[in-house]
Write a protein that holds these residues in place. Structure first.
Motif, PDB file in Angstrom:
ATOM      1  N   ASN A  59     -16.103 -59.297   9.428  1.00 54.61           N
ATOM      2  CA  ASN A  59     -17.241 -59.922   8.769  1.00 54.61           C
ATOM      3  C   ASN A  59     -16.624 -61.068   7.587  1.00 54.61           C
ATOM      4  N   VAL A  60     -15.986 -60.202   6.492  1.00 57.70           N
ATOM      5  CA  VAL A  60     -15.730 -61.138   5.429  1.00 57.70           C
ATOM      6  C   VAL A  60     -14.258 -61.790   5.627  1.00 57.70           C
ATOM      7  N   GLN A  61     -13.597 -61.411   6.547  1.00 54.72           N
ATOM      8  CA  GLN A  61     -12.250 -61.979   6.967  1.00 54.72           C
ATOM      9  C   GLN A  61     -11.106 -61.501   5.650  1.00 54.72           C
ATOM     10  N   GLU A  62     -11.196 -60.367   5.262  1.00 56.14           N
ATOM     11  CA  GLU A  62     -10.296 -59.854   4.505  1.00 56.14           C
ATOM     12  C   GLU A  62     -10.371 -58.386   4.401  1.00 56.14           C
ATOM     13  N   PRO A  63      -9.112 -57.603   4.099  1.00 59.66           N
ATOM     14  CA  PRO A  63      -9.023 -56.294   4.113  1.00 59.66           C
ATOM     15  C   PRO A  63      -9.885 -55.710   2.857  1.00 59.66           C
ATOM     16  N   ILE A  64     -10.742 -54.558   3.102  1.00 60.08           N
ATOM     17  CA  ILE A  64     -11.728 -53.935   2.208  1.00 60.08           C
ATOM     18  C   ILE A  64     -11.380 -52.441   2.052  1.00 60.08           C
ATOM     19  N   LEU A  65     -11.756 -51.859   0.935  1.00 59.72           N
ATOM     20  CA  LEU A  65     -11.585 -50.504   0.773  1.00 59.72           C
ATOM     21  C   LEU A  65     -13.131 -49.992   0.524  1.00 59.72           C
ATOM     22  N   ILE A  66     -13.470 -48.721   1.402  1.00 54.65           N
ATOM     23  CA  ILE A  66     -14.727 -48.083   1.226  1.00 54.65           C
ATOM     24  C   ILE A  66     -14.572 -46.395   0.889  1.00 54.65           C
ATOM     25  N   CYS A  67     -15.185 -46.053   0.251  1.00 58.68           N
ATOM     26  CA  CYS A  67     -15.212 -44.301  -0.053  1.00 58.68           C
ATOM     27  C   CYS A  67     -16.506 -43.667   0.023  1.00 58.68           C
ATOM     28  N   THR A  68     -16.393 -42.788   0.859  1.00 60.65           N
ATOM     29  CA  THR A  68     -17.704 -41.869   1.327  1.00 60.65           C
ATOM     30  C   THR A  68     -17.359 -40.427   0.521  1.00 60.65           C
ATOM     31  N   SER A  69     -18.362 -39.836   0.115  1.00 56.39           N
ATOM     32  CA  SER A  69     -18.233 -38.423  -0.373  1.00 56.39           C
ATOM     33  C   SER A  69     -19.035 -37.541   0.909  1.00 56.39           C
ATOM     34  N   THR A  70     -18.508 -36.526   0.942  1.00 60.09           N
ATOM     35  CA  THR A  70     -19.342 -35.555   1.937  1.00 60.09           C
ATOM     36  C   THR A  70     -19.289 -34.122   1.299  1.00 60.09           C
ATOM     37  N   THR A  71     -20.169 -33.365   1.395  1.00 57.74           N
ATOM     38  CA  THR A  71     -20.134 -31.941   0.775  1.00 57.74           C
ATOM     39  C   THR A  71     -19.367 -31.104   1.959  1.00 57.74           C
ATOM     40  N   ARG A  72     -18.727 -30.097   1.526  1.00 53.80           N
ATOM     41  CA  ARG A  72     -17.769 -29.478   2.222  1.00 53.80           C
ATOM     42  C   ARG A  72     -18.649 -28.094   2.959  1.00 53.80           C
ATOM     43  N   PRO A  90     -12.839 -55.145  -2.211  1.00 58.85           N
ATOM     44  CA  PRO A  90     -11.617 -55.744  -1.558  1.00 58.85           C
ATOM     45  C   PRO A  90     -10.446 -54.884  -1.931  1.00 58.85           C
ATOM     46  N   LEU A  91      -9.576 -55.221  -0.818  1.00 64.66           N
ATOM     47  CA  LEU A  91      -8.261 -54.231  -1.168  1.00 64.66           C
ATOM     48  C   LEU A  91      -7.519 -54.631  -2.139  1.00 64.66           C
ATOM     49  N   SER A  92      -7.480 -53.920  -3.174  1.00 64.60           N
ATOM     50  CA  SER A  92      -6.693 -54.258  -4.597  1.00 64.60           C
ATOM     51  C   SER A  92      -6.577 -53.007  -5.311  1.00 64.60           C
ATOM     52  N   ARG A  93      -5.637 -52.951  -6.119  1.00 62.54           N
ATOM     53  CA  ARG A  93      -5.264 -51.789  -6.910  1.00 62.54           C
ATOM     54  C   ARG A  93      -6.571 -51.466  -7.828  1.00 62.54           C
ATOM     55  N   GLU A  94      -7.139 -52.408  -8.299  1.00 66.76           N
ATOM     56  CA  GLU A  94      -8.419 -52.398  -9.164  1.00 66.76           C
ATOM     57  C   GLU A  94      -9.449 -51.567  -8.672  1.00 66.76           C
ATOM     58  N   THR A  95      -9.806 -51.936  -7.201  1.00 68.73           N
ATOM     59  CA  THR A  95     -10.800 -51.173  -6.288  1.00 68.73           C
ATOM     60  C   THR A  95     -10.413 -49.771  -6.068  1.00 68.73           C
ATOM     61  N   PHE A  96      -9.082 -49.519  -5.726  1.00 68.74           N
ATOM     62  CA  PHE A  96      -8.669 -48.124  -5.715  1.00 68.74           C
ATOM     63  C   PHE A  96      -8.756 -47.389  -6.663  1.00 68.74           C
ATOM     64  N   PHE A  97      -8.415 -47.768  -7.967  1.00 64.73           N
ATOM     65  CA  PHE A  97      -8.651 -46.988  -8.973  1.00 64.73           C
ATOM     66  C   PHE A  97     -10.046 -46.887  -9.568  1.00 64.73           C
ATOM     67  N   SER A  98     -10.954 -47.782  -9.192  1.00 61.53           N
ATOM     68  CA  SER A  98     -12.325 -47.662  -9.403  1.00 61.53           C
ATOM     69  C   SER A  98     -12.866 -46.417  -8.668  1.00 61.53           C
ATOM     70  N   ILE A  99     -12.429 -46.411  -7.399  1.00 65.85           N
ATOM     71  CA  ILE A  99     -12.863 -45.347  -6.325  1.00 65.85           C
ATOM     72  C   ILE A  99     -12.623 -44.261  -6.874  1.00 65.85           C
ATOM     73  N   LEU A 100     -11.200 -44.002  -7.549  1.00 67.03           N
ATOM     74  CA  LEU A 100     -10.992 -42.835  -8.268  1.00 67.03           C
ATOM     75  C   LEU A 100     -11.755 -42.448  -9.340  1.00 67.03           C
ATOM     76  N   SER A 101     -11.958 -43.333 -10.101  1.00 68.39           N
ATOM     77  CA  SER A 101     -12.986 -43.107 -11.244  1.00 68.39           C
ATOM     78  C   SER A 101     -14.302 -42.534 -10.820  1.00 68.39           C
ATOM     79  N   ASP A 102     -14.950 -43.246  -9.886  1.00 70.63           N
ATOM     80  CA  ASP A 102     -16.137 -42.803  -9.263  1.00 70.63           C
ATOM     81  C   ASP A 102     -16.075 -41.177  -8.822  1.00 70.63           C
TER      82      ASP A 102
END
Length: 126
Positions: A59-72, A90-102
């Motif tokens: 849809n956006v013609q670029e690689p992306i990162l998404i993150c979901t949390s699920t209770t165990r 978007p796929l970037s180091r910044e997005t990845f580390f923002s996900i880890l921060s979340d």
């Protein structure tokens, strides 16, 4: 030029190697699904499972990162596992580390005492 979905795997693997100083082995946490052409990073805490997925979004013609949390495990009286979408981008180091921060902020719990109280008490013990 056609996009190489394995480039997402290589990027995520590199970022995981620099981020996972303690904890999971990168080899056990990352997986490239040939059929779906997606890379998965699976992380677990005592209460939640996190799935970071990298893929080329048509849809956006670029690689992306998404993150979901699920209770165990389900809450008492529920037979489903609650889930929540965390950061995406978007796929970037910044997005990845923002996900880890979340993930870190999602796992933090409210302390019984304020930081000021704890630090002051520790100083008195010295």
């Amino acid at each position: 030029m056609e996009f190489d979905p394995r480039s997402i795997y290589r990027s995520l693997r590199s970022w995981c190697e620099s981020a996972f100083r303690f904890g999971p082995e990168v080899e056990q946490s990352i997986f490239f699904d040939e059929e779906e052409e997606k890379t998965y990073v699976q992380l677990y805490t005592f209460t939640n499972a996190y799935s970071i997925v990298g893929y080329f979004d048509e849809n956006v013609q670029e690689p992306i990162l998404i993150c979901t949390s699920t209770t165990r495990k389900p809450r008492p009286g529920e037979h489903w596992h609650r889930s929540r979408e965390l950061r995406r981008g978007p796929l970037s180091r910044e997005t990845f580390f923002s996900i880890l921060s979340d993930i870190v902020s999602f796992e933090c719990v409210k302390p019984a005492r304020s930081a000021e109280y704890v630090v002051t008490k520790q100083k008195r013990r010295r």
